[in-house]
Design an enzyme around this catalytic site. Structure first.
Site, PDB file in Angstrom:
ATOM      1  N   ASP A   1       0.851  -1.195   0.000  1.00 49.96           N
ATOM      2  CA  ASP A   1       0.000   0.000   0.000  1.00 49.96           C
ATOM      3  C   ASP A   1       0.886   1.244   0.000  1.00 49.96           C
ATOM      4  O   ASP A   1       1.700   1.427   0.910  1.00 49.96           O
ATOM      5  CB  ASP A   1      -0.887  -0.005   1.237  1.00 49.96           C
ATOM      6  CG  ASP A   1      -2.024   1.017   1.158  1.00 49.96           C
ATOM      7  OD1 ASP A   1      -1.817   2.074   0.536  1.00 49.96           O
ATOM      8  OD2 ASP A   1      -3.093   0.746   1.723  1.00 49.96           O
TER       9      ASP A   1
ATOM     10  N   LYS B   1      -1.002   9.747   0.008  1.00 55.16           N
ATOM     11  CA  LYS B   1      -1.116  11.092   0.573  1.00 55.16           C
ATOM     12  C   LYS B   1       0.033  11.329   1.556  1.00 55.16           C
ATOM     13  O   LYS B   1       0.365  10.468   2.370  1.00 55.16           O
ATOM     14  CB  LYS B   1      -2.459  11.261   1.285  1.00 55.16           C
ATOM     15  CG  LYS B   1      -3.653  11.231   0.344  1.00 55.16           C
ATOM     16  CD  LYS B   1      -4.952  11.466   1.096  1.00 55.16           C
ATOM     17  CE  LYS B   1      -6.148  11.445   0.148  1.00 55.16           C
ATOM     18  NZ  LYS B   1      -7.431  11.674   0.871  1.00 55.16           N
TER      19      LYS B   1
ATOM     20  N   ASP C   1       4.927   0.616  -7.902  1.00 59.60           N
ATOM     21  CA  ASP C   1       4.671   1.451  -9.072  1.00 59.60           C
ATOM     22  C   ASP C   1       4.539   2.920  -8.692  1.00 59.60           C
ATOM     23  O   ASP C   1       4.179   3.740  -9.538  1.00 59.60           O
ATOM     24  CB  ASP C   1       3.405   0.978  -9.809  1.00 59.60           C
ATOM     25  CG  ASP C   1       2.162   1.023  -8.922  1.00 59.60           C
ATOM     26  OD1 ASP C   1       2.302   0.855  -7.694  1.00 59.60           O
ATOM     27  OD2 ASP C   1       1.056   1.220  -9.448  1.00 59.60           O
TER      28      ASP C   1
END
Length: 230
Positions: free
Chosen positions: A125, A129, A161
């Site tokens: 993950d 932000k 990525d």
């Protein structure tokens, strides 16, 4: 979970899911409650651990392609673990186990020191932000835990990525005294595309990777080798 995943959890957990002692949280590991991989898998073999295995596409494919190696999938989401068990059962795998637990505690408490040959962290993950970057897995405290679990000469493989996360991973690992990079860092500078490892041939193309490519994001791999203990 879907009805099929619920059935998979009930029917296949005894075969694939490790029963672990919990600490305070449902996905925690009680300190001092480690496993013996030889007893778990019934043999002595190289061990690969994938952190954040998702639905298990990468690790199921790897386990099927490498029957002489044992694999452990670490994930906190039951739906993903259930899907992994379904696919593992269809493939008739006996060299794969799963654990529903927080990755840092698996590395620190569940796995014996120097028991793992490779640790994989593929497309974790990104918490993209800025205010959430502190939640990212690959932080300063991560590398010592991986170093503890890996045998001397063991390998850590990372892939993402998200460019800024890749740069963070590289910066974190540059300060990890237990590791040497397995790629050319001579020309690596902030914001560049040099100094990355080749794509790991043992990683199958998953939905996460396809999604990143479709959005025009570059996939970046990093590889580090655990230095010998003093």
């Amino acid at each position: 979970m879907s009805d099929g995943q619920e059935r998979a959890w009930a029917e296949l957990s005894p075969r694939y899911l490790l029963e672990v002692q919990r600490d305070a949280a449902a996905t925690s590991i009680l300190p001092g409650s480690g496993i013996d991989p030889g007893s778990v898998y019934g043999r002595a073999a190289p061990l690969v651990v994938e952190i954040g295995s998702g639905q298990g596409h990468a690790i199921v494919a790897a386990a099927a392609a490498n029957p002489g190696t044992d694999f452990l999938a670490v994930e906190v989401f039951r739906a993903g673990l259930a899907r992994t068990m379904l696919d593992a059962d269809r493939a008739g795998l006996r060299n794969l186990r799963l654990v529903e637990a927080n990755a840092p505690e698996v590395l620190e408490h569940l796995l014996p020191e120097a028991s793992v040959d490779e640790v994989w962290v593929f497309f974790p993950d990104p918490w993209h932000k800025a205010k959430h970057h502190k939640r990212r897995l690959v932080q300063e405290a991560f590398s010592p835990l991986v170093a503890r679990a890996l045998r001397d000469g063991g390998v850590l493989r990372l892939a993402t990525d998200w460019e800024d996360y890749a740069l963070q991973m590289r910066a974190v690992m540059a300060d990890a005294v237990e590791f040497d990079p397995e790629f050319d860092t001579a020309t690596a500078t902030t914001g560049d595309t040099a100094g990355w490892a080749p794509r790991f041939e043992g990683r199958v193309m998953t939905a996460f990777e396809r999604k990143g490519i479709a959005k025009g994001r570059e996939i970046r791999d990093l590889v580090y080798r655990r230095r010998d203990r003093a």
